[in-house]
Design an enzyme around this catalytic site. Structure first.
Site, mmCIF file in Angstrom:
data_model
loop_
_atom_site.group_PDB
_atom_site.id
_atom_site.type_symbol
_atom_site.label_atom_id
_atom_site.label_comp_id
_atom_site.label_asym_id
_atom_site.label_seq_id
_atom_site.Cartn_x
_atom_site.Cartn_y
_atom_site.Cartn_z
ATOM 1 C CD GLN A 78 -0.169 1.036 19.302
ATOM 2 O OE1 GLN A 78 -0.707 0.952 20.397
ATOM 3 N NE2 GLN A 78 0.274 2.175 18.824
ATOM 4 C CG PHE A 79 2.030 -3.146 13.244
ATOM 5 C CD1 PHE A 79 3.149 -2.640 12.594
ATOM 6 C CD2 PHE A 79 0.781 -2.645 12.905
ATOM 7 C CE1 PHE A 79 3.025 -1.654 11.630
ATOM 8 C CE2 PHE A 79 0.647 -1.664 11.949
ATOM 9 C CZ PHE A 79 1.772 -1.161 11.306
ATOM 10 C CB THR A 80 3.159 1.127 15.709
ATOM 11 O OG1 THR A 80 2.229 1.329 16.767
ATOM 12 C CG2 THR A 80 2.455 1.189 14.365
#
Length: 152
Positions: A78-80
């Site tokens: 999850q890059f967010t």
């Protein structure tokens, strides 16, 4: 490297209508990678998560680790987690590592967990995923490898 850890009674991840990973009791780990992260960060988080005492013992106290309860991990990239919301209304994701850097470290993290005998299911790196879980507690924690001892 950041991890959001949720204790779950069950969890699954679906991509394009197909379940690609599912666990019974254990942890859902949302993992974000930044530019400076290394395999040492992945190893640190895997070690920390495997031994974190966040499962209840016979007295109802959070005193048992994932290893002790035989739980599994649903690991989702999850890059967010590296979204910067300080300016404007749209998050800036410049702190998130590019896929060619993030994918090997995400895989290393999962490999380190498996090396401890933990069953690991995953989502699909870079895909749009639907993550479903029954949060147990709820217990939700955030761990950042940048906060490990010696990084002051």
């Amino acid at each position: 490297m950041k991890a959001v850890i949720q204790r779950a009674k069950q969890a699954s991840v679906t991509v394009n209508g197909e379940v690609v990973g599912a666990i019974d009791a254990g942890l859902v780990v949302l993992l974000g990678v930044t530019h400076e992260d290394t395999e040492a960060d992945a190893a640190y988080l895997a070690e920390k998560i495997a031994h974190l005492r966040i499962f209840e013992d016979e007295n109802g106290k959070m005193n048992r680790s994932l290893l002790e309860v035989g739980g599994a991990v649903l690991s989702v990239s999850q890059f967010t987690l590296y979204g910067d919301c300080r300016k404007g209304r749209r998050p800036n994701f410049m702190a998130a590592a590019k896929p060619d850097r993030a994918l090997p470290l995400y895989e290393a993290f999962n490999t380190f967990l498996r090396g401890k005998g933990i069953h690991v299911e995953t989502g699909v790196f870079g895909a749009m995923m639907d993550v479903s879980l029954t949060n147990d507690g709820p217990v939700t924690l955030i761990i950042d490898s940048g906060d490990k001892p010696g990084n002051e």
